[in-house]
Design a protein around this motif. Sequence first.
Motif, PDB file in Angstrom:
ATOM      1  N   GLY A 147       0.783  -1.229   0.000  1.00 25.54           N
ATOM      2  CA  GLY A 147       0.000   0.000   0.000  1.00 25.54           C
ATOM      3  C   GLY A 147       0.814   1.278   0.000  1.00 25.54           C
ATOM      4  N   SER A 206       0.705   4.202  -2.913  1.00 23.23           N
ATOM      5  CA  SER A 206       0.366   5.600  -2.633  1.00 23.23           C
ATOM      6  C   SER A 206       1.454   6.546  -3.110  1.00 23.23           C
ATOM      7  CB  SER A 206       0.146   5.786  -1.122  1.00 23.23           C
ATOM      8  OG  SER A 206      -0.993   5.063  -0.687  1.00 23.23           O
ATOM      9  N   SER A 231      -4.982   9.449  -4.009  1.00 20.71           N
ATOM     10  CA  SER A 231      -5.422   8.219  -3.344  1.00 20.71           C
ATOM     11  C   SER A 231      -6.705   8.504  -2.578  1.00 20.71           C
ATOM     12  CB  SER A 231      -4.348   7.718  -2.382  1.00 20.71           C
ATOM     13  OG  SER A 231      -3.210   7.265  -3.069  1.00 20.71           O
ATOM     14  N   ARG A 232      -7.687   7.649  -2.759  1.00 16.66           N
ATOM     15  CA  ARG A 232      -8.949   7.824  -2.058  1.00 16.66           C
ATOM     16  C   ARG A 232      -9.356   6.508  -1.415  1.00 16.66           C
ATOM     17  NH1 ARG A 232     -14.582   8.023  -3.601  1.00 16.66           N
ATOM     18  NH2 ARG A 232     -14.142   7.776  -5.827  1.00 16.66           N
ATOM     19  N   PHE A 233      -9.830   6.567  -0.183  1.00 16.28           N
ATOM     20  CA  PHE A 233     -10.172   5.353   0.556  1.00 16.28           C
ATOM     21  C   PHE A 233     -11.644   5.375   0.975  1.00 16.28           C
ATOM     22  CE2 PHE A 233      -5.638   5.847   0.923  1.00 16.28           C
ATOM     23  CZ  PHE A 233      -5.153   4.553   0.806  1.00 16.28           C
ATOM     24  N   ARG A 271      -8.774   1.016  -0.540  1.00 17.20           N
ATOM     25  CA  ARG A 271      -8.420   1.961  -1.590  1.00 17.20           C
ATOM     26  C   ARG A 271      -9.434   1.914  -2.733  1.00 17.20           C
ATOM     27  NH1 ARG A 271      -3.592   4.179  -2.723  1.00 17.20           N
ATOM     28  NH2 ARG A 271      -2.525   2.682  -1.359  1.00 17.20           N
ATOM     29  N   TYR A 272     -10.046   3.071  -3.033  1.00 17.01           N
ATOM     30  CA  TYR A 272     -10.889   3.142  -4.230  1.00 17.01           C
ATOM     31  C   TYR A 272      -9.990   2.939  -5.443  1.00 17.01           C
ATOM     32  CZ  TYR A 272     -13.591   4.891  -8.114  1.00 17.01           C
ATOM     33  OH  TYR A 272     -14.213   5.004  -9.335  1.00 17.01           O
ATOM     34  N   THR A 273     -10.410   2.022  -6.329  1.00 19.50           N
ATOM     35  CA  THR A 273      -9.556   1.642  -7.452  1.00 19.50           C
ATOM     36  C   THR A 273     -10.323   1.749  -8.756  1.00 19.50           C
ATOM     37  OG1 THR A 273      -8.405   0.074  -5.982  1.00 19.50           O
ATOM     38  CG2 THR A 273      -8.038  -0.165  -8.344  1.00 19.50           C
ATOM     39  N   THR A 318      -6.033   3.415 -11.668  1.00 18.84           N
ATOM     40  CA  THR A 318      -5.352   3.018 -10.437  1.00 18.84           C
ATOM     41  C   THR A 318      -5.042   1.529 -10.437  1.00 18.84           C
ATOM     42  OG1 THR A 318      -6.521   4.762  -9.221  1.00 18.84           O
ATOM     43  CG2 THR A 318      -5.519   3.012  -7.915  1.00 18.84           C
ATOM     44  N   VAL A 340      -1.548  -0.292  -9.638  1.00 19.89           N
ATOM     45  CA  VAL A 340      -1.422  -1.367  -8.653  1.00 19.89           C
ATOM     46  C   VAL A 340      -0.692  -2.554  -9.265  1.00 19.89           C
ATOM     47  CG1 VAL A 340      -2.724  -3.103  -7.339  1.00 19.89           C
ATOM     48  CG2 VAL A 340      -3.421  -0.702  -7.275  1.00 19.89           C
ATOM     49  N   ASN A 344      -7.506  -4.914  -7.703  1.00 16.90           N
ATOM     50  CA  ASN A 344      -6.686  -4.743  -6.510  1.00 16.90           C
ATOM     51  C   ASN A 344      -7.334  -5.589  -5.405  1.00 16.90           C
ATOM     52  OD1 ASN A 344      -5.044  -3.763  -4.446  1.00 16.90           O
ATOM     53  ND2 ASN A 344      -6.124  -1.819  -4.275  1.00 16.90           N
ATOM     54  N   ASN A 356      -7.319  -7.162  -1.502  1.00 17.12           N
ATOM     55  CA  ASN A 356      -6.795  -7.014  -0.152  1.00 17.12           C
ATOM     56  C   ASN A 356      -5.888  -8.198   0.189  1.00 17.12           C
ATOM     57  OD1 ASN A 356      -7.347  -7.884   2.921  1.00 17.12           O
ATOM     58  ND2 ASN A 356      -7.305  -5.648   2.777  1.00 17.12           N
TER      59      ASN A 356
END
Length: 285
Positions: free
Chosen positions: A65, A69, A79-81, A86-88, A92, A96, A178, A180
């Motif tokens: 991560g 970032s 980067s937005r969560f 993470r919003y992908t 993005t 990744v 992406n 987790n």
Amino acid sequence: MIGKEAQAEFLLEAMPYIEKYQNKILVIKYGGNAMLGDELKWSVMRDLTILQFVGIKVVLIHGGGPEISQTLKRMGIESRFVNGLRYTDSETAEVVRMVLAGKVNKELVHMLGSLGAKSLGICGIDGNMLLCEKESEELGFVGKIKRVNTELIENALNAGYLPVISTVGYDDDGNIYNVNADTAASAVAGALQAESLILMTDIRGLLRNKDAEDSLIKKVYVSDIPSLIKDGVISGGMIPKVQCCKDAIRNGVNRVFIHDGRVKHSILLELLSDEGLGTMFVKGD
């Protein structure tokens, strides 16, 4: 002299654990703060190399991560969560894949190789390993794993290699996901029927009191998890992490550990000592 005696005592203590794990599969999730700093990173790679040397089949699953970032920032992408994930979007997702399957993955493989380990860098796209669908529309291309194909991993293990897997998934429409790292590690460990799974994190383990480091719970039965959630012992970001532990055990993994990956040689201390280091989750009551 005392130092040498302590080393000998540790080896004697480790012998039955080495015997227990020989030729068994151990899945380790590595990411986050445990990946920060070269000294700590080398410590983890040495632990993995030693485990391979003594005949344990190690599978390393990693995120990255902070690296993602940093790369997004350099490219001018924000980067937005959403709820900690993470919003992908599609752009993005490409970053990744570039960072995890390229930079981070090959750095870890290079480090292992320099220590004498036989390792192989792959990602969840290779061998159709991690088939995904969207976790939710609000997260974009964050992957929910539909199926794990273990053929490539098993071939690598049987050939004497340590698979280093980056958590990038795919779907049949050509999209990149992406995934987790905790979720991927749990799914892969279950599919491999691994002996144990270790989730390296930035806390000691599960604490009875989150503000008291000495309140570590050493052992948790999966049947106790609902009551621990109800009592607030498991809360916030620990809920999905513990759910990954529960899923892995329900799918056939014997033991799952959550421990502080910021401690040098934490893997050896967890697996090969009587005391252990973090929290162990097991099936049963």
